[in-house]
Design an enzyme around this catalytic site. Sequence first.
Site, PDB file in Angstrom:
ATOM      1  CE  LYS A  45      23.361  49.989 -15.064  1.00 15.15           C
ATOM      2  NZ  LYS A  45      22.153  50.520 -14.445  1.00 15.15           N
ATOM      3  NE  ARG A 114      23.708  53.460 -12.244  1.00 16.55           N
ATOM      4  CZ  ARG A 114      22.518  53.797 -12.723  1.00 16.55           C
ATOM      5  NH1 ARG A 114      22.426  54.529 -13.799  1.00 16.55           N
ATOM      6  NH2 ARG A 114      21.438  53.378 -12.130  1.00 16.55           N
ATOM      7  N   GLY A 123      19.093  45.938  -8.112  1.00 17.80           N
ATOM      8  CA  GLY A 123      19.536  46.217  -6.746  1.00 17.80           C
ATOM      9  C   GLY A 123      20.516  45.209  -6.171  1.00 17.80           C
ATOM     10  CG  MET A 125      25.851  42.996  -8.718  1.00 12.28           C
ATOM     11  SD  MET A 125      26.658  42.515 -10.208  1.00 12.28           S
ATOM     12  CE  MET A 125      25.493  43.006 -11.429  1.00 12.28           C
ATOM     13  NE  ARG A 358      16.690  47.279 -15.462  1.00 10.64           N
ATOM     14  CZ  ARG A 358      17.342  47.306 -14.326  1.00 10.64           C
ATOM     15  NH1 ARG A 358      18.616  47.017 -14.292  1.00 10.64           N
ATOM     16  NH2 ARG A 358      16.741  47.621 -13.203  1.00 10.64           N
ATOM     17  CG  HIS A 478      11.418  30.080   9.691  1.00 12.42           C
ATOM     18  ND1 HIS A 478      10.226  30.575  10.154  1.00 12.42           N
ATOM     19  CD2 HIS A 478      11.388  28.751   9.911  1.00 12.42           C
ATOM     20  CE1 HIS A 478       9.511  29.582  10.653  1.00 12.42           C
ATOM     21  NE2 HIS A 478      10.194  28.459  10.528  1.00 12.42           N
ATOM     22  CB  SER A 795       6.723   6.713 -13.901  1.00  7.04           C
ATOM     23  OG  SER A 795       6.607   8.042 -13.442  1.00  7.04           O
ATOM     24  CB  CYS A 862       5.728  10.755 -11.224  1.00  8.19           C
ATOM     25  SG  CYS A 862       6.577   9.349 -10.514  1.00  8.19           S
ATOM     26  CE1 TYR A 882       3.657  10.455 -16.808  1.00 11.09           C
ATOM     27  CE2 TYR A 882       3.563   8.904 -18.634  1.00 11.09           C
ATOM     28  CZ  TYR A 882       3.670   9.157 -17.269  1.00 11.09           C
ATOM     29  OH  TYR A 882       3.809   8.131 -16.380  1.00 11.09           O
TER      30      TYR A 882
HETATM   31  C1  PEP Z   1      10.225   9.936  -6.543  1.00  4.15           C
HETATM   32  O1  PEP Z   1      11.002   9.306  -5.834  1.00  4.15           O
HETATM   33  O2  PEP Z   1      10.588  10.744  -7.407  1.00  4.15           O
HETATM   34  C2  PEP Z   1       8.773   9.787  -6.357  1.00  4.15           C
HETATM   35  C3  PEP Z   1       7.924  10.402  -7.140  1.00  4.15           C
HETATM   36  O3  PEP Z   1       8.374   9.035  -5.295  1.00  4.15           O
HETATM   37  P1  PEP Z   1       8.311   9.589  -3.792  1.00  4.15           P
HETATM   38  O4  PEP Z   1       8.544  11.054  -3.829  1.00  4.15           O
HETATM   39  O5  PEP Z   1       6.964   9.219  -3.304  1.00  4.15           O
HETATM   40  O6  PEP Z   1       9.400   8.802  -3.146  1.00  4.15           O
END
Ligand code: PEP
Length: 915
Positions: A45, A114, A123, A125, A358, A478, A795, A862, A882
């Site tokens: 601001k 402000r 909104g 602060m 802004r 929730h 992985s 993963c 990857y």
């Molecule tokens: C992990 O632990 O990151 C994973 C991909 O395996 P899982 O979530 O199945 O334990």
Amino acid sequence: MATTFPEVESETMATATQAPTKYVFFFGGGKAEGDGKMKDVLGGKGAGLAEMTNAGLPVPPGFTIQTEACREFMKTGKTSAEIERQMKEALRSLETLQGQKLGGHDNPLLVSVRSGAKFSMPGMMDTILNLGLNDKSVEALATKSNNPRFAYDSYRRLIQMFGNVVLEIPKHAFDEVFDAKKKTKKAKLDTDLDAKTLKEVVAEYKKVVQKHAKREFPQDAVEQLAMARDAVFRSWNNDRAKHYRRMNNIDDMLGTAVNVQAMVFGNLGETSGTGVGFTRNPANGANEFYGEFLMNAQGEDVVAGVRTPVHISELKSVNPEAYEQLRQITTRLEKHYRDIQDFEFTIQEGKLYMLQTRNGKRTGLAAVKIAIDMVSEGLITKEEGFMRVEPNQLYDFLVPRLDEKSTKIEVLTTGLPASPGAAVGQIVFSAEEAVKKAGHGTTKNPVILVRAETTPEDIAGMEVAAGILTSRGGMTSHAAVVTRGMGKCCVAGAGEIEVHEKTKEMKVKGQLFREGDWLSLDGTTGRVIKGKLNTLPASPDDPMLRQLFAWSEPHRTIGVRANADIPRDAIQARAFGAEGIGLCRTEHMFFAEDRINHMRAMILATTEKDRRAALKKLLPMQRADFVGIFRAMDGFPVTIRTLDPPLHEFLPSREELMVQIGVLEATKPKSPKLKELKTLLKRVNDLHELNPMLGHRGCRLGITYPEITEMQARAILEAAVQVSKEGVKVFPEIMIPLTGGLKEMANQGAIVRRVAEEVFAEKEKKVEYLVGTMIELPRAALVADEIAKDAQFFSFGTNDLTQTTFGFSRDDINKFLPAYLSEGILKQDPFAVLDREGVGQLVRMGVEKGRKTNPKLKVGICGEHGGEPSSVEFCFQVGMNYVSCSPFRVLTARLAAAQAAYVKEHSGAEAGRTK
Ligand code: PEP
Ligand code: MG
């Protein structure tokens, strides 16, 4: 255009960074000490006000107390004498420029105080207007303005805002007084109260202050200013603000600046007014002037919903000159900042003033549209175009949305955009009613479940409802958390709605809604809309998305795969552009109804022979699943993990069995079922573990029951050979979970390789395949060079790696995470955003050590982090090949990966500018 924006690198900026003792920056009289580049120092601001002042735009003068003062306040709990001195000096300059005096008895200066942080936190602060009024100056203002009503209205607003923000008196304490007064005077609107009545309100408000704060409302205007300033600093750490920062990944240590600015009044009568707007539509990105205003009102009236604001286009007829000027100024601002602007203005007796500009917040849809339009307008480059979109916002393209063109839209109120998407349905007020009405699902009889708050008992209703609306609760309530998990639209904490669950009514802005009335929700923007709008289906192959990715994809250097267990998910993932499967959790296949019994038979078997017999029944089922996945992923690698969870997960719970046994013993003691259940319970007891997460799971299962690994390897490789014979290009990667050292890897690797040779010989065909492992334990990262002697790929399973590195149970962290976050012990949930400092070190080490042994080692991730933008950036930085994430996050991961690469190509580029 007469004036141009100064683009010079400002000297004050250099001074500010080298000598942080310049705390206060003045702006006014056509010149500012700061400029638009100083967002770190002046906040968004303050920087905007400075920039607009320098450009000669009509901005009321004032000064900005910079963020360093807030950081010091956080440390020491007070404001230093030096800041106090600089502030008073700036105040004197302001008084001189205005020819007024703060708290003066003849011509009083009034100011607004402000907050304004580097990143806008709408909104979150606090703001105080009309500061400087006291019992004397209010009289002077009444005389000078010849408008006692205005003067007393301003004074009562000050006491109310000051009382609430600075003295922490609950808002309702003031509202009660005000509403009672309106009732006795039979006034409908606030504006119906006259000066005399407002004077009475002021007297009563002062009593409220005395009662709640045990002190008088301060009459000394300079004391008011100092107290307000410190309250704004404090508001940086209020719960709302902290929560907002956490959600948006904003550093807690930045602090906010405080802007003190001469007041201009929108409540001076019918030629005055105030409004807010955007240069483009922030909900859908359309290039149209967007906003609303109210005549004879002050800022908070527009947002507070006390009166219904009017669309900004109406200003054209109310005050055509001001409208034209506003259009011109905001168009210039957008061109100058090269981004959509969110602005505030006030018209005082016909004259326009700019109070803020802004970069505007926008939905994902709008972000993409605006980026594309601005590129075609020549305002930004293609690279800026894709860098501007926050990858997480692409989720908006994957959920249904409201068809905004279908009918006229009447927004009843705006709550928190808790879970994106759209929902249209008939109102119900209880979970039971939702279940009853929704009948056969959400499309036939869609219902909107409206509750003050939801509780776990409402789950069944939430499941069948098309959308959820709550009047209380925040982004982690929730309702918000559960619906996000369900991928269901939710607007939470819509505080203007009164929900009467007993009488089955809801009231909003004076309108009454009953069970069965239609409502439309926009969980992406938080809008609650009257009536039944049409919805548009999700559009992952939206032409705008294709355009965006056409710009970003050439920069991306790491692959994006998906975690998918069944062919349907694999097909979906490919549609989103996944380049393979990074994790197929085979156990999910065993939970299916037709398989769980064979799985149980396998677990209950006491001999290897019986176990093999049961596994033989599972083999064709698994093979069929793999065939489906391989076909869906023709030409792409598919990583399949051998069984991971402890075996007891496939059996009924101990408690459940004990109850069933107890019941049968009492009712049918001779039933053959009883014996069966007792055998089952015995096995469940045998398998019971105190700490299954660290127990008999992962490769430990395959080591103790090698026949399981054998069956799975056979199913994978037989499927691979089969589809390969069909002409499908198949690249299976068999992955061993939870190894902690070379020997575990070698044990399982040997089984897979042996089975592969057997299958290839039997089927007289070979396919290329890899055997590798997940890195999910700190030990695996520490000895990754050893493991890489046998594993052909790694992985990173960062879900377990985070669990085992922190020692936080991934299933129970929510018991203490809120406290850890609010205490600042953790900045983010480490299961959502990869902890670079700790877990990240292990990841980096694992990659480096693995590649030392095998420079060509293929490495990916993963865990859930694989679809989270900041974690994707980290994976790119440590040189992974990857990332892999759930199908619905593939678009996000692709954009995040491209942005990470672009940032590296152009050091200094900043991703996600809409933050
Ligand atoms: C992990 O632990 O990151 C994973 C991909 O395996 P899982 O979530 O199945 O334990
Ligand atoms: Mg794991």
